[in-house]
Design an enzyme around this catalytic site. Structure first.
Site, PDB file in Angstrom:
ATOM      1  CG  ASP A 181      -1.975   1.077   1.215  1.00  0.00           C
ATOM      2  OD1 ASP A 181      -1.710   2.158   0.664  1.00  0.00           O
ATOM      3  OD2 ASP A 181      -3.069   0.837   1.752  1.00  0.00           O
ATOM      4  NE  ARG A 205     -17.349  -1.006  -3.976  1.00  0.00           N
ATOM      5  CZ  ARG A 205     -17.756  -1.387  -2.764  1.00  0.00           C
ATOM      6  NH1 ARG A 205     -17.510  -2.610  -2.318  1.00  0.00           N
ATOM      7  NH2 ARG A 205     -18.426  -0.546  -1.996  1.00  0.00           N
ATOM      8  CG  ASP A 234     -18.593 -10.638  -0.726  1.00  0.00           C
ATOM      9  OD1 ASP A 234     -19.613 -11.350  -0.816  1.00  0.00           O
ATOM     10  OD2 ASP A 234     -18.561  -9.583  -0.063  1.00  0.00           O
ATOM     11  CD  GLU A 271     -21.146  -6.558  -6.757  1.00  0.00           C
ATOM     12  OE1 GLU A 271     -21.986  -6.085  -5.976  1.00  0.00           O
ATOM     13  OE2 GLU A 271     -19.950  -6.685  -6.482  1.00  0.00           O
ATOM     14  CG  HIS A 297     -21.152  -6.655  -2.450  1.00  0.00           C
ATOM     15  ND1 HIS A 297     -20.919  -5.701  -3.402  1.00  0.00           N
ATOM     16  CD2 HIS A 297     -20.573  -6.168  -1.308  1.00  0.00           C
ATOM     17  CE1 HIS A 297     -20.244  -4.688  -2.872  1.00  0.00           C
ATOM     18  NE2 HIS A 297     -20.026  -4.953  -1.586  1.00  0.00           N
ATOM     19  N   GLY A 332     -19.871  -9.470   2.380  1.00  0.00           N
ATOM     20  CA  GLY A 332     -18.756  -9.362   3.337  1.00  0.00           C
ATOM     21  C   GLY A 332     -19.067  -8.461   4.519  1.00  0.00           C
TER      22      GLY A 332
HETATM   23  P1  NAD Z   1      -9.718   1.936   3.439  1.00  0.00           P
HETATM   24  O1  NAD Z   1      -9.955   3.214   2.720  1.00  0.00           O
HETATM   25  O2  NAD Z   1      -9.556   1.955   4.920  1.00  0.00           O
HETATM   26  O3  NAD Z   1      -8.440   1.206   2.819  1.00  0.00           O
HETATM   27  C1  NAD Z   1      -8.175   1.173   1.456  1.00  0.00           C
HETATM   28  C2  NAD Z   1      -6.663   1.182   1.294  1.00  0.00           C
HETATM   29  O4  NAD Z   1      -6.346   1.047  -0.104  1.00  0.00           O
HETATM   30  C3  NAD Z   1      -6.008   2.497   1.764  1.00  0.00           C
HETATM   31  O5  NAD Z   1      -5.082   2.248   2.803  1.00  0.00           O
HETATM   32  C4  NAD Z   1      -5.325   3.029   0.522  1.00  0.00           C
HETATM   33  O6  NAD Z   1      -4.084   3.658   0.800  1.00  0.00           O
HETATM   34  C5  NAD Z   1      -5.126   1.751  -0.277  1.00  0.00           C
HETATM   35  N1  NAD Z   1      -4.840   1.996  -1.676  1.00  0.00           N
HETATM   36  C6  NAD Z   1      -5.339   2.972  -2.482  1.00  0.00           C
HETATM   37  N2  NAD Z   1      -4.812   2.860  -3.713  1.00  0.00           N
HETATM   38  C7  NAD Z   1      -3.965   1.805  -3.674  1.00  0.00           C
HETATM   39  C8  NAD Z   1      -3.129   1.198  -4.638  1.00  0.00           C
HETATM   40  N3  NAD Z   1      -3.041   1.667  -5.897  1.00  0.00           N
HETATM   41  N4  NAD Z   1      -2.397   0.119  -4.270  1.00  0.00           N
HETATM   42  C9  NAD Z   1      -2.461  -0.367  -2.995  1.00  0.00           C
HETATM   43  N5  NAD Z   1      -3.232   0.197  -2.041  1.00  0.00           N
HETATM   44  C10 NAD Z   1      -3.983   1.255  -2.377  1.00  0.00           C
HETATM   45  O7  NAD Z   1     -10.923   0.977   3.003  1.00  0.00           O
HETATM   46  P2  NAD Z   1     -11.489  -0.298   3.793  1.00  0.00           P
HETATM   47  O8  NAD Z   1     -12.575   0.143   4.702  1.00  0.00           O
HETATM   48  O9  NAD Z   1     -10.366  -1.100   4.311  1.00  0.00           O
HETATM   49  O10 NAD Z   1     -12.201  -1.059   2.562  1.00  0.00           O
HETATM   50  C11 NAD Z   1     -11.439  -1.788   1.622  1.00  0.00           C
HETATM   51  C12 NAD Z   1     -12.323  -2.249   0.467  1.00  0.00           C
HETATM   52  O11 NAD Z   1     -13.343  -3.122   0.960  1.00  0.00           O
HETATM   53  C13 NAD Z   1     -13.045  -1.118  -0.268  1.00  0.00           C
HETATM   54  O12 NAD Z   1     -13.006  -1.373  -1.657  1.00  0.00           O
HETATM   55  C14 NAD Z   1     -14.473  -1.257   0.201  1.00  0.00           C
HETATM   56  O13 NAD Z   1     -15.373  -0.763  -0.751  1.00  0.00           O
HETATM   57  C15 NAD Z   1     -14.574  -2.760   0.363  1.00  0.00           C
HETATM   58  N6  NAD Z   1     -15.688  -3.208   1.224  1.00  0.00           N
HETATM   59  C16 NAD Z   1     -16.388  -4.302   0.846  1.00  0.00           C
HETATM   60  C17 NAD Z   1     -17.438  -4.766   1.637  1.00  0.00           C
HETATM   61  C18 NAD Z   1     -18.177  -6.014   1.251  1.00  0.00           C
HETATM   62  O14 NAD Z   1     -19.332  -6.169   1.659  1.00  0.00           O
HETATM   63  N7  NAD Z   1     -17.569  -6.914   0.521  1.00  0.00           N
HETATM   64  C19 NAD Z   1     -17.788  -4.079   2.806  1.00  0.00           C
HETATM   65  C20 NAD Z   1     -17.020  -2.983   3.184  1.00  0.00           C
HETATM   66  C21 NAD Z   1     -15.955  -2.554   2.388  1.00  0.00           C
END
Ligand code: NAD
Length: 315
Positions: free
Chosen positions: A172, A234, A258, A263, A281, A283
């Site tokens: 990251d 995503r 997921d 979707e 979806h 999670g």
């Molecule tokens: P967050 O914003 O806390 O963390 C995302 C991380 O991605 C950040 O630390 C950011 O620096 C990093 N990032 C950005 N660009 C990057 C790159 N090019 N390479 C590597 N890292 C990079 O978000 P989160 O709350 O941890 O959520 C993570 C993902 O989970 C999101 O896509 C969110 O939409 C998804 N999510 C899914 C569900 C589900 O039901 N499946 C539920 C909640 C969140």
């Protein structure tokens, strides 16, 4: 008595609507995600509460003269046109804190289900087949687990995976090294290094122009033969067609998804592959996440809307 009116998108849970009514103001609940229905209903509303649907389009925002906030209980705000919101002074709030544990635990659950063939053997047993002997699994212990995106969810996955005695590496570019160390991981500076080293790769990035197709055909080809992929972030961060091919060829040993590029997913043949497990979806869909999202959203709305919650506001 609050004069703030709250419009809830179709699909907002009843309990959330009930708490909004108690804490913020009168609530109207929509019957569909149709843009026309939303445009008709939003004219005199101050707060619009949505989930991952509907799309909050410029047309909706332009037809909402008194709208103050679009609230998304949950994380992803990619369905909200933030440019139009900014142009019309409409705040966008979400609650990323609320689903961290739910998604992290789910990610671990998918990994174990996949590596121990829990899904497959359960389905076979329901059909009357005793699969013992055929399905030898693998442990998380002793494997290298690569985490792409070291935000809230990535960090929690790192903590759990390291407690399961995996060697955890994380990529990251926006997170300092000590955060990786504090959560049981070692930082790698190049995505390629993570892909080449990891037996298990899980994705926890946000979707943006840099992360779209992050796991491209080229990136998948760099992964160890037989490695596992888990995506709860995503769908569009993986090139789904390239993943399908890598699974068919056996280069990728298994994947658990997921989330999908569309979707529900349209590629039925892909989702029926034996080395792929899929969920719709869910999670972040736990009772606890919904409760936390509701309470965090209400707190944020109160912070933004005070003192109007107790008196009339202009419309
Ligand atoms: P967050 O914003 O806390 O963390 C995302 C991380 O991605 C950040 O630390 C950011 O620096 C990093 N990032 C950005 N660009 C990057 C790159 N090019 N390479 C590597 N890292 C990079 O978000 P989160 O709350 O941890 O959520 C993570 C993902 O989970 C999101 O896509 C969110 O939409 C998804 N999510 C899914 C569900 C589900 O039901 N499946 C539920 C909640 C969140």
């Amino acid at each position: 008595m609050s004069k703030i009116k709250v419009l809830c998108a179709f699909g907002v849970p009843d309990e959330m609507a009930r708490r909004l009514k108690e804490e913020i103001g009168p609530v109207t609940i929509l019957n569909s995600h149709e843009e026309d229905e939303i445009v008709d209903a939003i004219k005199d509303q101050h707060v619009f509460v949505v989930r991952s649907k509907p799309k909050v389009t410029p047309r909706i925002i332009e037809n909402a003269p008194v709208l103050r906030v679009v609230a998304r209980p949950g994380v992803g705000t990619d369905n909200i046109d933030k440019e139009s919101c900014a142009r019309h002074n409409v705040e966008v709030v979400n609650t990323p804190e609320s689903s961290v544990s739910s998604v992290a635990e789910f990610t671990i659950g998918l990994a174990v289900s996949m590596m121990r063939h829990i899904y497959t053997t359960c389905a076979l047993l329901k059909e009357g087949q005793w699969g013992k002997g055929k399905y030898t699994g693998k442990t998380v212990e002793g494997k290298t687990w690569g985490i792409i995106g070291f935000g809230g969810i990535g960090r929690r996955v790192a903590e759990i995976a390291s407690a399961m005695r995996a060697e955890v590496v994380g990529f990251d570019p926006y997170v300092p090294e000590e955060e990786f160390n504090n959560h049981g991981a070692r930082r790698v500076l190049r995505l390629e290094e993570l892909l080449e080293k990891s037996d298990i790769v899980s994705l926890h990035v946000i979707l943006n122009e840099q992360t779209r197709n992050l796991l491209s055909a080229e990136a998948l080809a760099m992964m160890k033969k037989g490695a596992y992929i888990i995506n709860t972030s995503r769908g569009k961060v993986i090139d789904q067609a390239a993943l399908r091919q890598a699974l068919e060829e056996g280069h990728i040993g298994g994947a658990a998804l997921d989330v999908f590029d569309t979707e529900p997913p349209e590629d039925r043949e892909m989702i029926c592959q034996e080395n792929l497990i899929t969920t719709p979806h869910i999670g972040g869909s736990t009772k606890e996440a919904f409760q936390q999202a509701t309470e965090i959203m209400i707190r944020k709305l109160k912070d933004l809307l005070q003192p109007d919650l107790t008196g009339p506001i202009g419309d």
